[in-house]
Design an enzyme around this catalytic site. Structure first.
Site, PDB file in Angstrom:
ATOM      1  N   ASP A  74       0.853  -1.195   0.000  1.00 40.83           N
ATOM      2  CA  ASP A  74       0.000   0.000   0.000  1.00 40.83           C
ATOM      3  C   ASP A  74       0.882   1.235   0.000  1.00 40.83           C
ATOM      4  O   ASP A  74       1.764   1.395   0.854  1.00 40.83           O
ATOM      5  CB  ASP A  74      -0.893   0.019   1.241  1.00 40.83           C
ATOM      6  CG  ASP A  74      -2.082  -0.912   1.114  1.00 40.83           C
ATOM      7  OD1 ASP A  74      -3.063  -0.508   0.478  1.00 40.83           O
ATOM      8  OD2 ASP A  74      -2.018  -2.036   1.655  1.00 40.83           O
TER       9      ASP A  74
ATOM     10  N   ASP B  15      -7.244  -3.691  10.441  1.00 35.09           N
ATOM     11  CA  ASP B  15      -6.342  -2.537  10.423  1.00 35.09           C
ATOM     12  C   ASP B  15      -5.663  -2.421  11.790  1.00 35.09           C
ATOM     13  O   ASP B  15      -6.323  -2.109  12.792  1.00 35.09           O
ATOM     14  CB  ASP B  15      -7.113  -1.250  10.119  1.00 35.09           C
ATOM     15  CG  ASP B  15      -7.590  -1.198   8.680  1.00 35.09           C
ATOM     16  OD1 ASP B  15      -7.234  -2.107   7.922  1.00 35.09           O
ATOM     17  OD2 ASP B  15      -8.317  -0.252   8.326  1.00 35.09           O
TER      18      ASP B  15
ATOM     19  N   GLU C 243     -11.580   0.174  -1.814  1.00 34.61           N
ATOM     20  CA  GLU C 243     -12.569  -0.549  -2.610  1.00 34.61           C
ATOM     21  C   GLU C 243     -13.526   0.412  -3.312  1.00 34.61           C
ATOM     22  O   GLU C 243     -13.792   1.512  -2.812  1.00 34.61           O
ATOM     23  CB  GLU C 243     -13.364  -1.501  -1.721  1.00 34.61           C
ATOM     24  CG  GLU C 243     -12.509  -2.542  -1.037  1.00 34.61           C
ATOM     25  CD  GLU C 243     -13.249  -3.304   0.041  1.00 34.61           C
ATOM     26  OE1 GLU C 243     -12.823  -4.427   0.356  1.00 34.61           O
ATOM     27  OE2 GLU C 243     -14.246  -2.783   0.570  1.00 34.61           O
TER      28      GLU C 243
ATOM     29  N   THR D 298     -13.318  -9.787  -3.494  1.00 40.31           N
ATOM     30  CA  THR D 298     -13.013 -10.360  -2.184  1.00 40.31           C
ATOM     31  C   THR D 298     -13.946 -11.525  -1.854  1.00 40.31           C
ATOM     32  O   THR D 298     -14.853 -11.844  -2.602  1.00 40.31           O
ATOM     33  CB  THR D 298     -13.153  -9.292  -1.089  1.00 40.31           C
ATOM     34  OG1 THR D 298     -14.518  -8.854  -1.033  1.00 40.31           O
ATOM     35  CG2 THR D 298     -12.268  -8.098  -1.374  1.00 40.31           C
TER      36      THR D 298
ATOM     37  N   GLU E 103      -9.167 -11.851  -3.574  1.00 36.55           N
ATOM     38  CA  GLU E 103      -8.469 -12.042  -2.314  1.00 36.55           C
ATOM     39  C   GLU E 103      -9.467 -12.405  -1.244  1.00 36.55           C
ATOM     40  O   GLU E 103     -10.644 -12.055  -1.324  1.00 36.55           O
ATOM     41  CB  GLU E 103      -7.688 -10.792  -1.926  1.00 36.55           C
ATOM     42  CG  GLU E 103      -8.555  -9.580  -1.637  1.00 36.55           C
ATOM     43  CD  GLU E 103      -7.741  -8.334  -1.328  1.00 36.55           C
ATOM     44  OE1 GLU E 103      -6.887  -7.974  -2.163  1.00 36.55           O
ATOM     45  OE2 GLU E 103      -7.943  -7.734  -0.264  1.00 36.55           O
ATOM     46  N   ASN E 104      -8.997 -13.130  -0.230  1.00 35.58           N
ATOM     47  CA  ASN E 104      -9.901 -13.499   0.846  1.00 35.58           C
ATOM     48  C   ASN E 104     -10.265 -12.279   1.683  1.00 35.58           C
ATOM     49  O   ASN E 104      -9.462 -11.379   1.898  1.00 35.58           O
ATOM     50  CB  ASN E 104      -9.290 -14.595   1.720  1.00 35.58           C
ATOM     51  CG  ASN E 104      -7.866 -14.297   2.117  1.00 35.58           C
ATOM     52  OD1 ASN E 104      -7.006 -14.193   1.258  1.00 35.58           O
ATOM     53  ND2 ASN E 104      -7.626 -14.154   3.398  1.00 35.58           N
TER      54      ASN E 104
ATOM     55  N   LEU F  86     -11.049 -12.193   4.898  1.00 40.96           N
ATOM     56  CA  LEU F  86     -10.498 -12.268   6.239  1.00 40.96           C
ATOM     57  C   LEU F  86      -9.263 -13.159   6.214  1.00 40.96           C
ATOM     58  O   LEU F  86      -9.065 -13.932   5.275  1.00 40.96           O
ATOM     59  CB  LEU F  86     -11.543 -12.844   7.210  1.00 40.96           C
ATOM     60  CG  LEU F  86     -12.840 -12.042   7.353  1.00 40.96           C
ATOM     61  CD1 LEU F  86     -13.857 -12.836   8.148  1.00 40.96           C
ATOM     62  CD2 LEU F  86     -12.572 -10.695   8.005  1.00 40.96           C
TER      63      LEU F  86
END
Length: 606
Positions: free
Chosen positions: A256, A304, A389, A544, A585-586, A588
């Protein structure tokens, strides 16, 4: 085009039109045929006609019910064979285009969820089917270096493809109530408390993935790999972790790149020093890079572990003009990202939001030109909303939202409200220039609101107008930003992340998706316009929640009417129809074998 969501009266009119056409054709044929055809008695013809009329009426009602309550994408003129095929796939059977049907276990696939079957583009579209993916990438999320988040890339497949089932929509949740599905109740025995659990299901052997396409693996670095001083937080520890990943065969990492760190204090003053050091370490270890242009705040979402706010100079502007942030119906501001209403408003020290994003990306491209030329940076993912997102911040935990609340609409800043009023006046209904006043609160359930309940205002004239405008703002924002992304990163692969809002998917309104900006009720495909926009810019879709199983969600939150497998099916199918690459992507952290194999099943359908 297929006609979805028609009323019973409209369906009966379709049936009557078909009957009139057949009667006319029958009359023309009878006028030219010989006496053999005329020998059939009039009474027999009437009985045949009555039976046919009754059959069509029953079929029309079945189709209407399946479209309304079961999210089946059935044509108005679909015949009984298509209905049977859809139900067979839902029950876990494979149905080939020629009608051959057999249990999915015979194809070496798990049978606890409905299998889907890709079909050639020239054939009729599959009811519960999907186009096959090609390859897959795996990525990590936010916790530690080994807390692996899986992300896959599915290049579109052109032309006819072989039969390759993919497991998605589990039979286990009713479409209109919170009761257990009869299909599930009849297929397995429940425990003493009447609740079905995974232990009740027969344990199936894991699928053998040998001989399947190679899966590139990317691991997401910790969110705080570069600290607020724009320095690598723990160089020695990071190098050790990267060496470990390299030895494990990982292809690259995702990083990121935070707007709040690089342009923290003054407009147009960029500090890339920490990222230069980080990228140099990654290059020396011969790893690839996927970089996220993160124009949002970190620290407001699940997972986060640090807080990175928007730039200080943006916060100063926000204190004087809080309408630069998304706002809910109660006037609460969401400071996670900027409202899309200021995309073309010069409220950021003489620049629009679009200009601010472009200047940041252009600076990055110039600063790291060598890494682009050497192929070290393989992809740029651009953040388009909260959590990076493409969605509205409709389910903000800082405003009290808790799963599985429906969330709230986020269009009450002055700029978006002005856009809404203009759209209403353009339709000749100026009184439509306001948000719904009966849509509940963050933690409401659809059936408790007059807007989202079955037959609610969401499907009325005003509701359809408002939701179309609300979703158009989302798509227009992505369209405008991606236009600039193509200029800044010409020749590079770009991607957009889409959130998986899977709760309340098994209701008619799909309320949580509507508040997030996805106009996707049961009688409308809300993701096709998004994938069409991505196709325009040759952008990949990153989705996701591919590791989630519907039955598991039902065990934990039966009241949520969640269907992640059904949602994944719909989104991936829309992307493949648009012929764009799909990555995922997953949602969690994923440590369990079942979730890992679920991702592989989705990635390696062939």
């Amino acid at each position: 085009m297929e006609k979805l969501g028609m009323s019973e009266e409209e369906e009966e009119m379709e049936v009557k039109e078909e009957e009139e056409e057949e009667e006319t054709a029958s009359y023309l044929n009878s006028s030219t045929s010989e006496g053999g055809r005329r020998s059939r008695g009039r009474e027999e013809k009437e009985r045949t006609k009555m039976r046919e009329r009754q059959r069509r009426a029953i079929t029309a009602r079945i189709l209407g019910g399946l479209r309304k309550h079961g999210n089946y994408n059935l044509r108005v003129r679909a015949d009984i064979n298509e209905v049977i095929a859809a139900l067979a796939r839902e029950a876990g059977w494979l149905v080939l285009p020629d009608g051959t049907t057999f249990p999915s276990s015979q194809a070496g696939r798990p049978t606890t969820s409905a299998s889907t079957l890709p079909m050639p583009h020239s054939a009729a579209p599959p009811l519960r089917g999907m186009s096959p993916p090609g390859s897959f990438r795996l990525i990590d999320h936010r916790q530690a270096m080994v807390d692996k988040r899986l992300r896959g890339v599915f290049p579109p497949v052109a032309g006819p493809v072989p039969a390759s089932p993919l497991c998605f929509a589990t039979a286990g949740i009713s479409g209109t109530s919170q009761d257990q599905s009869p299909v599930l109740e009849d297929s397995i025995e429940s425990g003493e408390d009447g609740k079905v659990t995974r232990e009740d299901l027969p344990r199936l052997p894991d699928r053998d993935f040998s001989g399947t396409p190679y899966v590139p693996v990317y691991v997401m670095l910790p969110l705080g790999a570069v600290n607020m001083n724009c320095e690598v937080a723990d160089p020695d520890g990071l190098i050790n972790d990267l060496k470990l990943l390299k030895s494990a065969g990982v292809d690259g990492v995702m990083v990121d790149c935070w707007w709040g760190i690089v342009e923290a204090n003054k407009p147009l003053e960029y500090n890339w020093s920490g990222y230069k050091s980080l990228f140099q370490i990654i290059k020396q270890l011969k790893l690839k890079l996927q970089v996220v242009m993160s124009f949002h705040k970190c620290g407001s979402n699940v997972g986060d572990d640090i807080t990175i706010r928007l730039p200080n100079w943006v916060a100063q502007i926000g204190r004087a003009n809080p309408d630069i942030y998304f706002t809910d119906g109660h006037g609460r501001r969401n400071t996670e990202c900027l409202t899309w209403g200021i995309d073309k408003e010069r409220v950021l020290r003489g620049r629009t939001a679009l200009e601010v994003y472009f200047d940041f990306m252009r600076s990055f491209r110039v600063e790291f030109n060598e890494l682009f030329e050497d192929g070290v940076i393989s992809e740029i993912e651009v953040g388009l909303g909260p959590c990076g997102e493409l969605r509205y911040p409709s389910y903000a935990m800082e405003h009290g939202w808790r799963y599985p609340g429906i969330g709230e609409f986020q269009c009450y800043d002055q700029y978006l409200m002005k856009s809404l009023r203009n759209a209403a006046e353009g339709r000749g209904h100026s009184f439509w220039g306001k948000g719904p006043d009966n849509a509940g609160t963050y933690n409401s359930r659809p059936q408790d609101t007059k807007f989202f309940c079955d037959g609610g205002d969401y499907d009325g004239h005003y509701g359809r107008f408002f939701l179309a405008w609300y979703s158009k703002v989302l798509i227009d924002h992505a369209d405008h930003v991606l236009t600039l992304v193509k200029l800044a990163f010409e020749g590079s692969s770009i991607a957009v992340k889409l959130s998986g809002v899977h709760w309340w998917y098994k209701t008619a309104s799909h309320a949580a998706e509507l508040t997030a900006g996805f106009y996707n009720p049961c009688n409308r495909d809300g993701y096709a316009p998004i994938t069409a926009m991505l196709k325009k810019h040759n952008a990949a879709l990153n989705f996701t929640c591919v590791e989630l199983r519907t039955l598991n969600q039902y065990e934990m939150f039966p009241e949520a009417m969640s269907d992640p497998e059904g949602l994944v099916w719909q989104v991936l199918n829309a992307a493949w129809d648009a012929n764009i690459p799909v990555s995922s992507e997953n949602a969690l952290p994923c440590f369990d074998r079942d979730g890992f194999h679920k991702i592989l099943e989705n990635a390696k359908a062939i």
